[in-house]
Design a protein around this motif. Structure first.
Motif, mmCIF file in Angstrom:
data_model
loop_
_atom_site.group_PDB
_atom_site.id
_atom_site.type_symbol
_atom_site.label_atom_id
_atom_site.label_comp_id
_atom_site.label_asym_id
_atom_site.label_seq_id
_atom_site.Cartn_x
_atom_site.Cartn_y
_atom_site.Cartn_z
ATOM 1 N N SER A 6 -37.855 10.877 35.832
ATOM 2 C CA SER A 6 -37.091 10.479 34.658
ATOM 3 C C SER A 6 -36.226 9.271 34.988
ATOM 4 O O SER A 6 -36.078 8.881 36.142
ATOM 5 C CB SER A 6 -36.224 11.643 34.169
ATOM 6 O OG SER A 6 -35.313 12.027 35.174
ATOM 7 N N GLU A 24 -37.486 10.321 29.467
ATOM 8 C CA GLU A 24 -38.860 10.055 29.911
ATOM 9 C C GLU A 24 -39.320 8.669 29.503
ATOM 10 O O GLU A 24 -40.085 8.025 30.211
ATOM 11 C CB GLU A 24 -39.811 11.088 29.312
ATOM 12 C CG GLU A 24 -39.606 12.493 29.806
ATOM 13 C CD GLU A 24 -40.570 13.475 29.163
ATOM 14 O OE1 GLU A 24 -41.284 13.097 28.197
ATOM 15 O OE2 GLU A 24 -40.612 14.618 29.618
ATOM 16 N N ALA A 58 -36.405 14.586 28.475
ATOM 17 C CA ALA A 58 -37.264 15.567 29.141
ATOM 18 C C ALA A 58 -37.480 16.728 28.175
ATOM 19 O O ALA A 58 -36.563 17.158 27.496
ATOM 20 C CB ALA A 58 -36.600 16.045 30.431
#
Length: 139
Positions: A6, A24, A58
């Motif tokens: 990430s 992301e 995420a």
């Protein structure tokens, strides 16, 4: 996305931090068009234009912000959005944006006033339209 894949992101204005978290992906509005950023993106500095800035956290949750002109920077999976103003989609005051749209349209339609700053009115129109599109999930 795999664990540890990430990007650390901060969205900052002079008055406050609007967002800080792991994402992301990101999509921003540059003067030449949209750009996207994923994990391990090359170092980059880009100008931002008034428009939407979309992030995917995420787990897939998407967040959209209306941002003013500013800058975006990424290096070593750390990114920053530096803008004069930004609003999360959920914080956009739709009635206020609709009123701003009406005022801008009225200024542009009134050709009798010589002291109208056309560029300023067009910018206000663009901002209002963009904020409304983002608020109504049509970015």
């Amino acid at each position: 996305m795999a664990a540890g894949k990430s990007i650390e992101l901060e969205i900052l204005s002079p008055l406050k931090q609007l967002y800080r978290g792991e994402v992301e992906s990101m999509i921003g509005q540059a003067p030449d068009g949209l750009f996207g950023v994923l994990y391990n993106h090359a170092a980059m500095l880009a100008a931002l234009e008034f428009g939407s800035f979309t992030i995917r956290e995420a787990g897939g949750k998407e967040r959209v912000f209306a941002t003013s002109d500013g800058f975006f920077e990424i290096n070593a999976n750390k990114a920053a959005v530096l803008v004069d103003t930004a609003e999360a989609r959920r914080d956009i005051d739709v009635p206020r944006a609709e009123e701003a749209l009406k005022r801008a349209e009225k200024r542009l339609a009134d050709k009798s006033k010589e002291n109208i700053d056309t560029a300023r009115a067009e910018a206000a129109l663009h901002r209002a339209i963009t904020r409304l599109k983002i608020a109504k999930n049509k970015h």
